[in-house]
Scaffold this active site. Sequence first.
Site, short mmCIF file in Angstrom:
data_model
loop_
_atom_site.label_atom_id
_atom_site.label_comp_id
_atom_site.label_asym_id
_atom_site.label_seq_id
_atom_site.Cartn_x
_atom_site.Cartn_y
_atom_site.Cartn_z
N LYS A 336 0.84 -1.20 0.00
CA LYS A 336 0.00 0.00 0.00
C LYS A 336 0.87 1.25 0.00
O LYS A 336 2.01 1.23 0.46
CB LYS A 336 -0.95 0.01 1.20
CG LYS A 336 -0.27 0.09 2.55
CD LYS A 336 -1.27 0.13 3.68
CE LYS A 336 -0.60 0.26 5.03
NZ LYS A 336 0.12 1.53 5.21
N LYS A 365 0.82 -0.29 9.81
CA LYS A 365 1.96 0.27 9.08
C LYS A 365 1.75 1.76 8.80
O LYS A 365 0.63 2.25 8.77
CB LYS A 365 2.16 -0.48 7.76
CG LYS A 365 2.62 -1.92 7.97
CD LYS A 365 4.06 -1.95 8.48
CE LYS A 365 4.50 -3.36 8.81
NZ LYS A 365 3.97 -3.87 10.08
N ASP A 366 2.89 2.46 8.57
CA ASP A 366 2.86 3.90 8.30
C ASP A 366 1.93 4.23 7.15
O ASP A 366 1.77 3.45 6.21
CB ASP A 366 4.26 4.40 7.95
CG ASP A 366 5.26 4.12 9.05
OD1 ASP A 366 5.59 2.94 9.24
OD2 ASP A 366 5.70 5.07 9.71
N LYS A 367 1.35 5.42 7.21
CA LYS A 367 0.51 5.88 6.10
C LYS A 367 1.36 6.45 4.98
O LYS A 367 1.28 6.00 3.83
CB LYS A 367 -0.49 6.93 6.58
CG LYS A 367 -1.34 7.50 5.44
CD LYS A 367 -2.34 8.53 5.93
CE LYS A 367 -3.16 9.07 4.76
NZ LYS A 367 -4.16 10.07 5.18
#
Length: 726
Positions: A336, A365-367
């Site tokens: 993503k 998880k990080d954006k």
Amino acid sequence: MSRPLWSAPCLARLGGTTGCAGFCLAAGEGRRAMLPSFSYVTEHVGFCGTVKKSPSDFVVTEIEVPQHLPKDTRANSLHRSSEAVLEQSSLCLQQPKKPRTQPPGRPADGCSGAGVPSPERYPSRAGSKCAASPSETYRAGDAELQSGLEEASVFDSLLGKPKSELLHKFACELKDMWDSGSTDPSTGEFSLGPVLDKKNRADLHSAVRQKFPFLVTVTKDNEMIVKGNADYRELCQLVTEKEASDFFKFLDAKVENSMFSFEPDGNKEHRKVVHHFINRRFGRLLETKSFTVTDVNDQPSVSITVRFRERSWPRKRSDGGFQKNQDLYTAFTLQKENLETLEAIGFLATELGVLPSDFSYTGIKDKKAITYQPMVVKKVAPERLKEIGSKMEKKGMRIHNIHSAFQHLRLGQLKGNHFDIVVRDLKHHCHDSSADLKERISEAMENVETKGFVNYYGPQRFGQGQNVQTDQIGMALLNEKMVKAVKLFFTPEDADDPVNNAKRYFLQTEDAKGALMMLPEFKVREKMLLRALNRYGVNHEGCTKGWLSIPHSMRIFYVHAYCSKIWNEAASYRLKVYGSKVVEGDLVLEESAEDISLTDKVHVVTASEESDNKYSINQVVLPMVGHSIKYPSNKVGQWYHERLSKDELQMCKFRVSSLQLNIPGCYRPILKNVQNLSYFLEGSDKEIETEDNCLNESKISLHVSFDLDPSCYATVCLREIMKCDF
């Protein structure tokens, strides 16, 4: 300019990406500053730079534990496997490119080995690119074996490790025998021993056949026997091994209304042979038809499609009969970009027609990053997941490595995360008079590699830059202030978009139905809450039922955010009061462990152990608040009591029965180390040497790569390296 050990940082500009400690604020000032007065371990000066200038500057890949490898070889293998996946990290989601390596766990497409039909025999067979020599037989089968071995823990739990290893050995030896040209495919049997429990037998039958489709299992007086599958070997003479393997997995799963298609095949005579084989061996269960399709060269061709006959579905299914959709699991790797994990799951759930709770994963998880993480979804067939791939790419996602699984993903399957990060616009801190930026970077890397960093939870844990952060919602839930928690949840950001407009409307009117109509479909959590509020009302009871309407994993996410905030503050207090010395009353782990939990032996340091310097700061842990943990018996323990009282929370209140929340607590090390750290600079030495003013723009970029244990944050590690907040 030197810094004292355990120093408090200057706060960065809170734009989310640029780290440059140009001014200082006292603790508590600023817009919910993430790390006020938080500590550093190392003494170097650091430097400034921009992190996450674009998602491709921050690539995160989960590292899974390959259970089948000897313990002493796992570390190198883990790093190599993460590098293989990261070869895809340069992919642009808007311009797809072919990955340089096949995602792990599935055989590569194309020439497969012994199962590939000879081009001389079937020259127009689409998808058959070359014929394999005898020495190349069963290469795709090796990949299947590899995938099966990586799932060894499934067999370990059902058989025990010794028997599981013998099963894998038998499978490998059988393949070797087939590769050598043995004419008897049924030669050799392996006994799994008596399995009395009916459900365990069913699980074993399915596990063996799904992971090793070239094997069959039979039961004789509760004893399970494994042997070679003659039908599998015969089919491999007609189609590729990948097709044969996928066909037998389809056959074993027995998912109602599902279909299986072989590769396009332009040879009518060859198709007739395949039809006859399936009808002869599985005619009572399956039916086959040929359909016109487009082959790999965009030319019209014909493909054989197989489906279950309608009369083969009994009205009442027995335990050993067809597997229900609810028991179907599909594993995949989610890539993503610029998406939150929960938001991505919302998109997937909406498209697949399942609930967000049907997905399992090992971490958020990080954006603002490109991230790769394994997931498992329940009640969705692999073919269905493949169908939505193009739609998900438009949302910033790609789905790799799709394959069948037997259960949800477990936390123990995550070894850690691998990070590839680019820090741009490098320059000195304003207070630093040094002209050698290169030396500052080298000093920082060496210090952090040898001394580690404070194991804080990173800003993404709390919703960095949002008007309301997740820990505030968590505190309201723990205090059972359900209406307040709902209103915090629906507090909008300043942006003018459909999501924030719907939230703004709801807070102004409490019209749940109207807000529900305004929200986009992918906002699954918000819609679940609003549906319940529309039905039960915006009062304490209605809001309680609203929170119960969203998955448990999402409810507890907010509570864990609050617990994480308390831990961050406790770590800063502990380091401020006692520094790096281990003192009486500290908590330490007597035995090293990869996963810190309540099962670890937590020991309270005595006065004599303090005087003997028996323990190091790396062994000290602090509790994540909960109802079943012990607290330090020094000033830090007293601090916990006072801090929780400030938020109207007591030790015994980490159970919220009305929301089915139970928070026992756990322990977390104060310090953590970085593994496999490497870096290089991009830019000329001349630019580095003349960069002596922190207001000047720099063309120098730092490329840094490292591995971290689970639940460790790369932004926190970078903060220690650069002496900046983000």
